[in-house]
Motif scaffolding. Structure first.
Motif, PDB file in Angstrom:
ATOM      1  N   PRO A  84      46.362  36.291 -44.196  1.00 15.32           N
ATOM      2  CA  PRO A  84      46.367  34.832 -44.279  1.00 15.32           C
ATOM      3  C   PRO A  84      47.497  34.352 -45.193  1.00 15.32           C
ATOM      4  O   PRO A  84      47.915  35.058 -46.119  1.00 15.32           O
ATOM      5  N   ALA A  85      47.970  33.149 -44.960  1.00 21.23           N
ATOM      6  CA  ALA A  85      48.930  32.518 -45.863  1.00 21.23           C
ATOM      7  C   ALA A  85      48.184  31.965 -47.075  1.00 21.23           C
ATOM      8  O   ALA A  85      46.984  31.683 -47.007  1.00 21.23           O
ATOM      9  N   PRO A  86      48.861  31.808 -48.211  1.00 26.23           N
ATOM     10  CA  PRO A  86      48.193  31.239 -49.389  1.00 26.23           C
ATOM     11  C   PRO A  86      47.581  29.871 -49.088  1.00 26.23           C
ATOM     12  O   PRO A  86      48.083  29.116 -48.244  1.00 26.23           O
ATOM     13  N   ALA A  87      46.509  29.558 -49.771  1.00 23.61           N
ATOM     14  CA  ALA A  87      45.854  28.264 -49.595  1.00 23.61           C
ATOM     15  C   ALA A  87      46.830  27.137 -49.900  1.00 23.61           C
ATOM     16  O   ALA A  87      47.540  27.173 -50.900  1.00 23.61           O
ATOM     17  N   GLY A  88      46.881  26.175 -48.988  1.00 25.86           N
ATOM     18  CA  GLY A  88      47.796  25.059 -49.145  1.00 25.86           C
ATOM     19  C   GLY A  88      49.054  25.182 -48.311  1.00 25.86           C
ATOM     20  O   GLY A  88      49.871  24.255 -48.290  1.00 25.86           O
ATOM     21  N   ALA A  89      49.228  26.298 -47.616  1.00 23.40           N
ATOM     22  CA  ALA A  89      50.406  26.480 -46.765  1.00 23.40           C
ATOM     23  C   ALA A  89      50.280  25.633 -45.503  1.00 23.40           C
ATOM     24  O   ALA A  89      49.250  25.022 -45.239  1.00 23.40           O
TER      25      ALA A  89
END
Length: 449
Positions: free
Chosen positions: A356-361
């Motif tokens: 997953p991409a970091p939260a907020g991406a």
């Protein structure tokens, strides 16, 4: 995997009127993309790895490979084109309802070379059928449904095979670039308000939507707050550190029994070493990243975290309203960002990245509600049981959805990094048993206004 989007099936004037030739091109692109990914997942390991059962939870990879070909033959060559069966004697071997995953290694399965040859021969004939079949008339071929269904089916098994790759203990076989970082995560609110009122849930116009997504219907949803991004590993660690896995009060009774029986202390694939949380990801051991959405948690774990945090899991209707409803127009979009097909800057899909991409991406992919990463990254558990919509009709067979309806299965929404765009949209519904942890599942929380 290619990043080039397939042609849109929608004409420039209306998002609800599919263009037949664009649908044919889209079907071709979807089938080719799926087969490219299947080859990547099966060619990256040797024959021993293909025939081994890496977990009793999963099939040998070679079973998935031949099953993909068999389903394509059943639906496109026999169902659409009316042709004679190529290998009728293997139908039973690759019937997912006839043989549970744990027993499949004992079956006389096609060997890797034979499975590849069979799937390839089926594909060649299927592309001829696609070229010659009018995409109108009977429901199975209208708007290219059967071809879209088979592309989705193959991609769903590709996701299943990627889960098997995560479970296997052999050397690293897959690589992918890192996902993009979040650019404004520090300034994002923790939650967003979704106003109350009706919205259109489900679809009656998406040409390749599956039966459980249909029909479109009005759903009244009271106002609620929902997390702007999925719950992160860092936030989940706080739950662990506060004794989350040792406090019965946070857990549903069945979940607490699972924790006790299996001595669970953290998400699947996590372990603690020298005071640090580590995880295994596709053969690599690495520190657990604090800013990344938590992965490989069951519904029971998600529900327990939400209770500990003084919140709850969103209902399926709340999730879809936060993802699709546009207050300015009053309509429900195909995706959080609008009606355009997914693109690399909008969502983490298609195994483009192996995490997953970091939260907020993916700021460009946020919904009008302000919530982000609703498509891709992690499947998100909801509080809802998997049930039919009002007016549901099974199509093209009961075993796709109808036999799973009821309280045993919980709904997941949004897709993960392992899901291809053809099998993920704002109306797409996934479901699984609440004990499942090997899937690419996470969650976000909600609360009443």
């Amino acid at each position: 995997m290619t990043d080039s989007p397939a042609p849109s099936p929608y004409g420039p004037q209306s998002p609800d009127v599919p263009d037949p030739e664009a649908l044919r091109e889209r079907a071709l692109a979807a089938l080719l993309t799926a087969r490219e990914r299947t080859a990547l997942l099966t060619d990256s390991v040797d024959d021993h790895e293909l025939t081994a059962q890496h977990s009793p939870l999963m099939s040998p990879l070679v079973w998935d490979l031949a099953h993909i070909g068999n389903q394509e033959e059943l639906w496109l060559l026999r169902g659409v084109a009316g042709r004679e069966a190529m290998r009728p004697e293997i139908d039973g071997l690759y019937d997912a309802f006839e043989h549970p995953r744990a027993t499949r290694p004992s079956l006389p399965l096609l060997a890797p070379a034979e499975a590849r040859s069979y799937a390839s021969e089926v594909r060649g004939r299927a592309l001829d059928v696609l070229e010659s079949t009018p995409l109108s008339g009977r429901p199975l071929v209208r708007s290219g449904f059967a071809f879209g269904m088979i592309a989705q089916h193959e991609q769903q098994h590709d996701e299943t095979m990627l889960i098997t790759h995560q479970l296997r203990s052999g050397p690293v076989a897959l690589n992918a670039p890192e996902p993009p970082r979040a650019t404004d995560a520090a300034t994002l609110p923790a939650e967003v308000l979704v106003p109350g009122g009706p919205f259109t849930m489900g679809t009656s116009t998406e040409p390749w939507a599956l039966d459980n997504e249909r029909p479109a219907h009005l759903r009244e949803v009271p106002a609620f707050f929902i997390d702007t991004a999925p719950v992160t590993c860092g936030a989940y660690r706080a739950f662990i550190d506060d004794g989350g896995y040792t406090e019965q009060r946070w857990w549903a009774s069945e979940g607490w029994a699972m924790v006790r029986a299996h001595e669970l202390t953290a998400p699947l694939f996590w372990h603690r070493d020298a005071g640090q949380w580590l995880r295994r990801r596709f053969g690599v051991t690495e520190p657990v990243p604090a800013d990344e959405p938590v992965l490989h948690v069951s519904w029971y774990e998600a529900d327990a975290y939400a209770r500990w945090a003084g919140r709850r899991l969103p209902t399926e209707a709340e999730w879809e309203k936060a993802a699709r409803h546009d207050p300015a127009s009053g309509r429900s979009r195909r995706y959080p960002w609008g009606d355009a097909d997914p693109a690399p800057e909008l969502a983490n899909l298609g195994q483009r990245h192996l995490r997953p991409a970091p939260a907020g991406a993916y700021a460009a992919g946020r919904a009008p509600s302000g919530a982000g990463q609703l498509i891709g990254d992690v499947w998100e558990w909801t509080s809802s049981d998997f049930l039919p919509y009002p007016g549901f009709a099974p199509f093209p067979y009961r075993e796709y959805s109808e036999v799973f309806f009821g309280p045993d299965h919980k709904v997941l929404r949004g897709g993960s990094f392992a899901v291809d765009a053809v099998a993920c949209r704002g109306t797409f519904r996934n479901w699984d048993l609440p004990v499942r942890r090997q899937i690419f599942s996470g969650f976000r929380t909600a609360r009443d206004l």
